[in-house]
Design a protein around this motif. Structure first.
Motif, PDB file in Angstrom:
ATOM      1  N   CYS A 185      18.498 -19.985  -9.927  1.00  0.00           N
ATOM      2  CA  CYS A 185      18.343 -20.429 -11.393  1.00  0.00           C
ATOM      3  C   CYS A 185      18.546 -21.825 -11.503  1.00  0.00           C
ATOM      4  CB  CYS A 185      19.182 -19.561 -12.296  1.00  0.00           C
ATOM      5  SG  CYS A 185      21.124 -19.695 -12.133  1.00  0.00           S
ATOM      6  N   GLU A 188      16.557 -23.632 -14.029  1.00  0.00           N
ATOM      7  CA  GLU A 188      16.519 -22.979 -15.352  1.00  0.00           C
ATOM      8  C   GLU A 188      17.403 -23.549 -16.408  1.00  0.00           C
ATOM      9  OE1 GLU A 188      14.832 -20.170 -16.111  1.00  0.00           O
ATOM     10  OE2 GLU A 188      14.091 -19.521 -14.382  1.00  0.00           O
ATOM     11  N   ARG A 300      17.124 -11.844 -20.662  1.00  0.00           N
ATOM     12  CA  ARG A 300      15.812 -12.010 -20.461  1.00  0.00           C
ATOM     13  C   ARG A 300      15.624 -12.953 -19.037  1.00  0.00           C
ATOM     14  NH1 ARG A 300      14.534 -12.847 -26.009  1.00  0.00           N
ATOM     15  NH2 ARG A 300      13.861 -10.957 -26.967  1.00  0.00           N
ATOM     16  N   VAL A 301      16.311 -14.143 -19.068  1.00  0.00           N
ATOM     17  CA  VAL A 301      16.110 -14.969 -17.868  1.00  0.00           C
ATOM     18  C   VAL A 301      17.046 -14.206 -16.878  1.00  0.00           C
ATOM     19  CG1 VAL A 301      17.028 -17.252 -17.059  1.00  0.00           C
ATOM     20  CG2 VAL A 301      16.047 -17.030 -19.249  1.00  0.00           C
ATOM     21  N   LYS A 303      17.627 -11.206 -16.086  1.00  0.00           N
ATOM     22  CA  LYS A 303      16.731 -10.028 -15.475  1.00  0.00           C
ATOM     23  C   LYS A 303      15.502 -10.683 -14.738  1.00  0.00           C
ATOM     24  CE  LYS A 303      14.134  -5.966 -17.061  1.00  0.00           C
ATOM     25  NZ  LYS A 303      13.707  -5.173 -18.245  1.00  0.00           N
ATOM     26  N   ARG A 304      14.880 -11.581 -14.905  1.00  0.00           N
ATOM     27  CA  ARG A 304      13.807 -12.119 -14.246  1.00  0.00           C
ATOM     28  C   ARG A 304      14.417 -12.751 -12.787  1.00  0.00           C
ATOM     29  NH1 ARG A 304      12.476 -17.237 -14.431  1.00  0.00           N
ATOM     30  NH2 ARG A 304      13.255 -17.669 -16.524  1.00  0.00           N
ATOM     31  N   ILE A 305      15.571 -13.447 -12.879  1.00  0.00           N
ATOM     32  CA  ILE A 305      16.022 -14.016 -11.645  1.00  0.00           C
ATOM     33  C   ILE A 305      16.422 -12.839 -10.825  1.00  0.00           C
ATOM     34  CG2 ILE A 305      17.642 -15.576 -10.598  1.00  0.00           C
ATOM     35  CD1 ILE A 305      17.561 -16.914 -13.430  1.00  0.00           C
ATOM     36  N   SER A 307      15.535  -9.965 -10.475  1.00  0.00           N
ATOM     37  CA  SER A 307      14.340  -8.997 -10.127  1.00  0.00           C
ATOM     38  C   SER A 307      13.681  -9.971  -8.874  1.00  0.00           C
ATOM     39  CB  SER A 307      13.338  -8.751 -11.064  1.00  0.00           C
ATOM     40  OG  SER A 307      12.198  -8.153 -10.628  1.00  0.00           O
ATOM     41  N   ASN A 308      13.518 -11.374  -9.368  1.00  0.00           N
ATOM     42  CA  ASN A 308      12.950 -11.963  -8.081  1.00  0.00           C
ATOM     43  C   ASN A 308      13.583 -12.331  -6.845  1.00  0.00           C
ATOM     44  OD1 ASN A 308      10.702 -12.348  -9.781  1.00  0.00           O
ATOM     45  ND2 ASN A 308      11.367 -14.394 -10.473  1.00  0.00           N
ATOM     46  N   LYS A 313      21.454  -5.449  -9.319  1.00  0.00           N
ATOM     47  CA  LYS A 313      20.972  -5.508 -10.700  1.00  0.00           C
ATOM     48  C   LYS A 313      22.491  -5.124 -11.512  1.00  0.00           C
ATOM     49  CE  LYS A 313      18.443  -3.674 -14.533  1.00  0.00           C
ATOM     50  NZ  LYS A 313      17.651  -2.772 -15.315  1.00  0.00           N
TER      51      LYS A 313
END
Length: 384
Positions: A185, A188, A300-301, A303-305, A307-308, A313
């Protein structure tokens, strides 16, 4: 003084009891259907005696939805912080009026069974136990005031049984997971948000509410004095912290200070690009026009990172738990950790993290045994 009247073949009484302090309307106690006049007089005397002793309750015909709105708008919201009032108003409208089976029931007819049924309904709808207990507290306060205002005789919430709070299992990141997350991140917008969370244990709202005036670069300290939260229908709202302990100073390392300096220069560039349209709120974490960041965007950010990168989690709040667990594993005193996290007292910190503390109890049995043995030896010497 009671007024006795004959209506047809029966008698009735009417007793004036002044005006309603809230509506200003005249109030009377009326009852009829007495065959004899002296029966009506006797019944009226009993009521007058209760009134004299301030023990008579005129049961209100006001429906719950009307009462809860009046109670909140004319009584309760003047006694709490503005941000809390905005949030509670939304909860009352949604949970206690729009989605409440007894919303249109007279408050004097609401039973403990109604309250318990309401809690069960919220459980089935998927609401957490801590949230339902907040609804319980709100209902209890509202109807307790109804008792004080002599609208109802008893508070049905007092005997209701809200569900016990079930704490979600704490999840924390390993050192490797932290490094992987921060690495991915780095570019980001919310990199600094996550960095502050990991290195300070601050709450999301505390980080988003941080202003440059709160940072002492010379002493390497962040002053935590406010929070930012999103309230439906009201948007982002800045609030003062709930407890005096939450208002605190958090020491930070030079590494984090350097990232803050980079952010400060970045914001200065945004000011130049945007010009007069830049809304300078002195925020550390802001949009490129200076306004506050939506707390939901942070999630949201994240969760995306996550997941990638395929790392475990966890919730944003679990980053705070991760920070605390690292301090505990490094042997930092629990009182110091409690102050850093802004807990009301160390007892709360222990309740959360007791299972992470190193087990130093294994030698207790031997210590106790040795103490008994030494005492026996002392006694034996005394007898010699």
């Amino acid at each position: 003084m009671a007024h006795i009247r004959k209506r047809g073949k029966t008698y009735s009484y009417a007793i004036d009891v002044g005006k309603d302090p809230l509506t200003g309307k005249r109030k009377q106690i009326n009852k009829g259907g007495f065959i004899r006049k002296k029966d009506a007089e006797a019944a009226a005397r009993k009521i007058e005696l209760l009134l004299d002793e301030n023990r008579y309750i005129v049961q209100s015909k006001e429906v719950f939805s009307e009462y809860i709105q009046y109670w909140f708008e004319n009584y309760y919201q003047t006694r709490i912080k503005q941000a809390s009032a905005i949030n509670l108003k939304y909860i009352i409208e949604k949970q206690l009026i729009c989605e409440n089976p007894f919303a249109n029931k007279e408050i004097a007819k609401i039973t403990t069974m109604d309250i318990d049924h309401f809690y069960n309904l919220k459980l089935k709808e998927g609401y957490g136990t801590s949230y339902i207990r907040k609804l319980h507290q709100l209902l209890r306060q509202a109807l307790s005031q109804a008792v004080k205002w002599k609208k109802i005789a008893i508070n049905p919430v007092e005997d209701a049984a809200p569900p016990s709070v079930k704490y979600e299992e704490m999840s924390i990141w390993s050192f490797d997971a932290i490094q992987t997350f921060l690495h991915n991140c780095k570019g980001e917008r919310h990199y600094l948000t996550f960095l502050l969370a990991i290195y300070t244990g601050m709450r999301r709202g505390e980080i988003l509410g941080l202003q440059w005036s709160d940072i002492d670069f010379d002493k390497k300290v962040i002053h935590v004095i406010r929070s930012l939260s999103y309230v439906p229908k009201s948007g982002n709202v800045f609030t003062t912290l709930k407890t005096k302990n939450a208002k605190r100073q958090v020491p930070i390392p030079e590494f984090v200070l350097n990232e803050l300096r980079i952010q400060k220069k970045r914001i200065e560039k945004w000011k130049e690009l945007v010009g007069p349209m830049f809304e300078d709120q002195d925020l550390v974490i802001c949009t490129n026009t200076g306004t506050s960041q939506d707390p939901r965007n942070v999630l949201r950010v994240m969760k995306r990172i996550v997941s990638n990168t395929k790392i475990p989690k966890i919730r944003f709040h679990d980053i705070r738990h991760t920070h605390a667990s690292i301090l505990i594993s490094e042997g930092v005193d629990i009182v110091k950790i409690s102050k850093r996290l802004g807990h009301a007292n160390p007892k709360i910190t222990l309740e959360f993290y007791a299972h992470l503390l190193p087990n130093e109890d294994n030698d207790i049995a031997d210590i106790f045994h040795d103490a008994i043995q030494n005492k026996d030896k002392e006694n034996e010497k005394g007898l010699e």
